[in-house]
Design a protein around this motif. Structure first.
Motif: not given
Ligand SMILES: O=C(O)CCC(=O)C1=CC=C[C@@H](O)[C@@H]1C(=O)O
Ligand SMILES: [Mg+2]
Length: 369
Positions: A164, A191, A263, A293, A323
């Motif tokens: 990030k 993001n 997604k 997540i 996680y």
């Molecule tokens: O599920 C994961 O391991 C990663 C999730 C992740 O990076 C994200 C989930 C939701 C929002 C964001 O912060 C980010 C993304 O943008 O992909």
């Protein structure tokens, strides 16, 4: 034909092993709604609402999804019979967006459909892979913590590393990562933390051989993304900007990106994910599967969709243990040497652990036809 007779919503909350930070949000307690759908012949399918507790990623939240599932989408689901889960798109189409709520039901229906065909979810979706390459996400933290995490994930064998970034922590961070890890497949996710005015700053990232920069600009700004992409060597990948197949078509036509992150929750489910995949394939735009997540239920849907041929880049599907102290599926999802085996048994391919759902449950609501 599939006729649904009961839907149960399990509202759960789990603590993440370590809090997750991005430029736009922060997660420590992860609320989820697990959707258990039972058909008339006793087949159970599972889905998951992947919205967050507050609208920092997209506008949906756990509460908005709960409300709409209860008032609208579950009653609609119960009214119809289905030959194929694609038909749900039409049933839900009079109602705008709210894709994560819609996707949770549609995914459960896909699970039931696959079980009835006696095939894996991957097989009914048209998947071609027996295993998928696993990538990992490193949330915003101090530079040294991020470096330590990268080392740990390199040692675990992950095949792609996403960090990030934000205007407060970008060039120096990437520079330092590249010094220690000159050749790892590395990408950065912003993001939406930048504006087109930051173009000179973003251009400085070109020299670090990033696989891509994910969502540098605002979600609703594919025009500025196109301007930026025309001046950057590094491919732009869109995440938040792509919520429909039409969004993908326009972004491709404008040249706003060279990669798309799919997604299933963000785009309304597996049917829409497949459509976007097919469109991207025709246009030579590679795709990869993002993460939210999520628990093993949504991870299982992600694994299945990531077996489609144009998912050629390792996505954000990592081990459950990244996680969770304990995931609610059995076996837990495990990347071994950066690879996740795709289950071959019918449906999701993982057993959902009701004992753990009960342990983490805040409420349970049952709807019958
Ligand atoms: O599920 C994961 O391991 C990663 C999730 C992740 O990076 C994200 C989930 C939701 C929002 C964001 O912060 C980010 C993304 O943008 O992909
Ligand atoms: Mg992203």
């Amino acid at each position: 034909m599939i006729k649904i007779k009961q839907v149960t919503l399990h509202h759960i909350v789990q603590s993440l092993k370590t809090p997750f930070h991005s430029s736009s949000g922060y997660v420590q307690q992860r609320e989820s709604i697990l959707v258990e759908v039972l058909d008339e012949q006793g087949v159970t399918g599972w889905g998951e609402v992947v919205a967050f507790s507050t609208p920092w990623y997209t506008e949906e939240t756990i509460s908005t999804a709960f409300q709409l599932l209860k008032d609208l989408f579950i009653p609609l689901l119960l009214q119809h019979t289905y030959k194929h889960p694609d038909e749900l798109e039409h049933v839900f189409s009079p109602f705008k967006r709210n894709f994560m709520a819609k996707a949770s039901i549609q995914s459960a229906l896909w699970d039931i459909y696959a079980q009835k065909q006696n095939q894996s979810l991957s097989a009914v979706l048209g998947g071609v892979r027996k295993e998928i390459a696993s990538g990992v996400v490193i949330g915003l933290a101090s530079k040294s913590e991020m470096m330590t995490q990268i080392q740990q994930y390199v040692d675990e064998g992950y095949q792609r590393f996403k960090v990030k970034i934000s205007p407060q922590q970008d060039i120096e961070l990437i520079e330092e990562i590249r010094k220690s890890f000159p050749d790892i497949p590395l990408m950065a996710d912003a993001n939406s933390a930048y504006e087109l005015n930051d173009i000179d700053r973003l251009k400085q990232l070109d020299k670090y051989k990033l696989m891509m920069i994910e969502q540098p600009l605002a979600a609703d700004d594919i025009i500025d993304h196109a301007k930026l992409q025309h001046q950057l060597d590094t491919p732009i990948c869109l995440d938040e900007s792509i919520v429909t197949c039409e969004d993908a078509r326009k972004a491709i036509e404008l040249g706003s990106c060279r990669v798309i992150n799919i997604k299933p929750g963000r785009v309304g489910g597996l049917t829409a994910s497949k459509k976007i995949h097919d469109l991207c394939e025709k246009n030579n735009i590679p795709v990869w599967c993002g993460g939210m997540i999520e628990t093993g239920i949504s991870r299982a849907h992600n694994i299945a969709i990531a077996t489609l041929p144009n998912f050629t880049i390792p996505g954000d599907i990592s081990s459950s243990s990244k996680y969770w102290e304990e995931d609610i599926v059995e076996p837990e999802i495990t990347a071994v040497n950066g690879t996740i085996k795709v289950p071959t048994n019918p449906g999701l391919g993982y057993i959902v652990r009701k004992d753990l759902i009960e342990k983490y449950r805040l409420s349970k609501t049952v709807y019958t036809d």
